[in-house]
Design an enzyme around this catalytic site. Structure first.
Site, PDB file in Angstrom:
ATOM      1  N   HIS A 191       3.225   2.521   2.213  1.00 44.61           N
ATOM      2  CA  HIS A 191       3.024   1.524   1.160  1.00 44.61           C
ATOM      3  C   HIS A 191       3.142   2.201  -0.202  1.00 44.61           C
ATOM      4  O   HIS A 191       3.319   3.415  -0.283  1.00 44.61           O
ATOM      5  CB  HIS A 191       1.711   0.754   1.342  1.00 44.61           C
ATOM      6  CG  HIS A 191       0.428   1.548   1.219  1.00 44.61           C
ATOM      7  ND1 HIS A 191       0.087   2.569   2.071  1.00 44.61           N
ATOM      8  CD2 HIS A 191      -0.611   1.438   0.334  1.00 44.61           C
ATOM      9  CE1 HIS A 191      -1.103   3.049   1.734  1.00 44.61           C
ATOM     10  NE2 HIS A 191      -1.548   2.389   0.669  1.00 44.61           N
ATOM     11  N   HIS A 231       1.121   2.630  -2.865  1.00 39.44           N
ATOM     12  CA  HIS A 231       0.038   3.244  -3.652  1.00 39.44           C
ATOM     13  C   HIS A 231       0.348   4.712  -3.974  1.00 39.44           C
ATOM     14  O   HIS A 231       0.935   5.421  -3.172  1.00 39.44           O
ATOM     15  CB  HIS A 231      -1.298   3.150  -2.901  1.00 39.44           C
ATOM     16  CG  HIS A 231      -1.903   1.777  -2.951  1.00 39.44           C
ATOM     17  ND1 HIS A 231      -2.875   1.353  -2.065  1.00 39.44           N
ATOM     18  CD2 HIS A 231      -1.665   0.735  -3.791  1.00 39.44           C
ATOM     19  CE1 HIS A 231      -3.222   0.097  -2.372  1.00 39.44           C
ATOM     20  NE2 HIS A 231      -2.502  -0.295  -3.408  1.00 39.44           N
ATOM     21  N   ASP A 262      -1.335   7.386  -3.978  1.00 40.20           N
ATOM     22  CA  ASP A 262      -1.782   8.421  -3.042  1.00 40.20           C
ATOM     23  C   ASP A 262      -1.005   8.364  -1.711  1.00 40.20           C
ATOM     24  O   ASP A 262      -1.366   9.043  -0.747  1.00 40.20           O
ATOM     25  CB  ASP A 262      -3.299   8.346  -2.804  1.00 40.20           C
ATOM     26  CG  ASP A 262      -3.735   7.066  -2.118  1.00 40.20           C
ATOM     27  OD1 ASP A 262      -3.247   5.983  -2.506  1.00 40.20           O
ATOM     28  OD2 ASP A 262      -4.546   7.146  -1.170  1.00 40.20           O
ATOM     29  N   HIS A 263       0.083   7.576  -1.699  1.00 37.66           N
ATOM     30  CA  HIS A 263       0.954   7.500  -0.517  1.00 37.66           C
ATOM     31  C   HIS A 263       2.422   7.706  -0.860  1.00 37.66           C
ATOM     32  O   HIS A 263       3.195   8.165  -0.020  1.00 37.66           O
ATOM     33  CB  HIS A 263       0.764   6.159   0.207  1.00 37.66           C
ATOM     34  CG  HIS A 263      -0.629   6.030   0.738  1.00 37.66           C
ATOM     35  ND1 HIS A 263      -0.965   6.316   2.035  1.00 37.66           N
ATOM     36  CD2 HIS A 263      -1.795   5.731   0.103  1.00 37.66           C
ATOM     37  CE1 HIS A 263      -2.267   6.183   2.193  1.00 37.66           C
ATOM     38  NE2 HIS A 263      -2.797   5.834   1.029  1.00 37.66           N
ATOM     39  N   HIS A 286      -3.477  -4.725   3.141  1.00 36.66           N
ATOM     40  CA  HIS A 286      -3.968  -3.773   2.124  1.00 36.66           C
ATOM     41  C   HIS A 286      -3.036  -3.866   0.909  1.00 36.66           C
ATOM     42  O   HIS A 286      -3.486  -4.041  -0.224  1.00 36.66           O
ATOM     43  CB  HIS A 286      -3.978  -2.388   2.747  1.00 36.66           C
ATOM     44  CG  HIS A 286      -4.327  -1.273   1.822  1.00 36.66           C
ATOM     45  ND1 HIS A 286      -5.582  -1.064   1.333  1.00 36.66           N
ATOM     46  CD2 HIS A 286      -3.558  -0.270   1.310  1.00 36.66           C
ATOM     47  CE1 HIS A 286      -5.584   0.013   0.552  1.00 36.66           C
ATOM     48  NE2 HIS A 286      -4.373   0.506   0.523  1.00 36.66           N
ATOM     49  N   ASP A 340      -3.000   2.924   5.350  1.00 34.37           N
ATOM     50  CA  ASP A 340      -4.320   2.391   4.990  1.00 34.37           C
ATOM     51  C   ASP A 340      -4.579   1.043   5.659  1.00 34.37           C
ATOM     52  O   ASP A 340      -5.304   0.200   5.103  1.00 34.37           O
ATOM     53  CB  ASP A 340      -4.441   2.240   3.467  1.00 34.37           C
ATOM     54  CG  ASP A 340      -4.558   3.573   2.740  1.00 34.37           C
ATOM     55  OD1 ASP A 340      -4.663   4.621   3.413  1.00 34.37           O
ATOM     56  OD2 ASP A 340      -4.529   3.558   1.492  1.00 34.37           O
ATOM     57  N   HIS A 398      -6.818   8.430   5.576  1.00 28.35           N
ATOM     58  CA  HIS A 398      -8.008   8.912   4.855  1.00 28.35           C
ATOM     59  C   HIS A 398      -9.130   9.297   5.828  1.00 28.35           C
ATOM     60  O   HIS A 398      -9.260   8.711   6.899  1.00 28.35           O
ATOM     61  CB  HIS A 398      -8.572   7.827   3.919  1.00 28.35           C
ATOM     62  CG  HIS A 398      -7.684   7.497   2.758  1.00 28.35           C
ATOM     63  ND1 HIS A 398      -7.756   8.155   1.553  1.00 28.35           N
ATOM     64  CD2 HIS A 398      -6.696   6.580   2.627  1.00 28.35           C
ATOM     65  CE1 HIS A 398      -6.849   7.649   0.716  1.00 28.35           C
ATOM     66  NE2 HIS A 398      -6.188   6.687   1.339  1.00 28.35           N
TER      67      HIS A 398
END
Ligand code: ZN
Ligand code: FE
Length: 254
Positions: free
Chosen positions: A56, A58, A60-61, A114, A133, A171
């Site tokens: 996805h 985001h 942090d991805h 998400h 996530d 995570h």
């Protein structure tokens, strides 16, 4: 056919994953939370990066995509929404597609909720799923963009995978998830698992990967329909029970 998965912690609570197709030596990274850490791990292993697979958009991805692509020449494969972080994927994929890494095939599973375009990658031959996530050990992703119904459908798609599928979540949220699980579910298997998790985290051990079978037995989000009565929601539809558990977690102060 076989793969090797190399897992390492990065950022504050993310996991990075590098996957090698053993037959050809080609490698992929699943998401790009931390470009420097990923490039360092790749160099340490001596693996050649062929693909970046994004779950996805985001940061942090997908935030390390540009730097890792520039350093390795890897092809970025991901959902269209990844363009939101500045660069469209080289190859856009969606549920039903498949992606090859050497002799390894990943099925793309739609797993929105998400984020709207979230996807997961499932290697059926090796029974390995990278779920970003969407599903966590004893948890699930927050609904930043999707509806409870969409997320419930996504979780059911993952729950339909074989019980022994190894689930690589992005995570390490498991101890906090365990405290919440105990507050909504008095099933003995849940209590036993949370005790094992607290002990493992005390020892500094990772709780990822998990398995589909373990999550089906103990994850309060997958068990939401069974918890509905207890939450005063007798007769609720499955996705409504899920929405109630998700809302309870969002306001849980554990
Ligand atoms: Zn995310
Ligand atoms: Fe994340």
């Amino acid at each position: 056919m076989s793969i090797t998965v190399h897992q390492f912690p990065c950022l504050s609570d993310n996991y990075g994953f590098l996957v090698r197709d053993d037959a050809t030596g080609l490698a992929a990274c699943i998401d790009t939370p931390d470009a420097a850490a990923i490039l360092r791990e790749l160099a340490g292993l001596g693996w050649k990066l062929d693909l970046i697979l994004n779950t996805h958009w985001h940061p942090d991805h997908a935030g390390g995509n540009a730097e890792i692509k520039a350093a390795t020449g890897a092809t970025v494969v991901g959902p269209k929404e990844v363009e939101r972080i500045g660069q469209a994927p080289d190859r856009q994929v969606a549920g039903g597609d498949s992606v090859s890494l050497g002799e390894t095939q990943f099925q793309v599973l739609e797993s929105g909720g998400h984020t709207l375009g979230h996807i997961a990658f499932f290697d059926a031959a090796d029974r390995v799923a990278f779920v970003g996530d969407t599903l966590f050990a004893l948890g699930c992703g927050r609904l930043f963009e999707g509806t409870p119904e969409q997320m419930w459908d996504s979780l059911q798609r993952l729950a339909a995978l074989p019980d022994d599928t190894k689930v690589y979540c992005a995570h390490e949220y498991t101890a906090a998830n365990a405290r919440f699980a105990l507050s909504v579910d008095d099933e003995p298997a849940v209590k036993a698992r949370t005790e094992a998790i607290f002990a493992a985290r005390e020892r500094g051990e990772w709780t990822v990967p998990t398995t589909i079978g373990l999550e089906k037995a103990t994850n309060p989000f997958l068990r939401a329909p069974l918890l509905a009565d207890r939450m005063g929601l007798a007769g609720a539809k499955d996705h409504e029970a899920f929405a109630a558990v998700r809302a309870a977690k969002d306001s849980f102060k554990g």
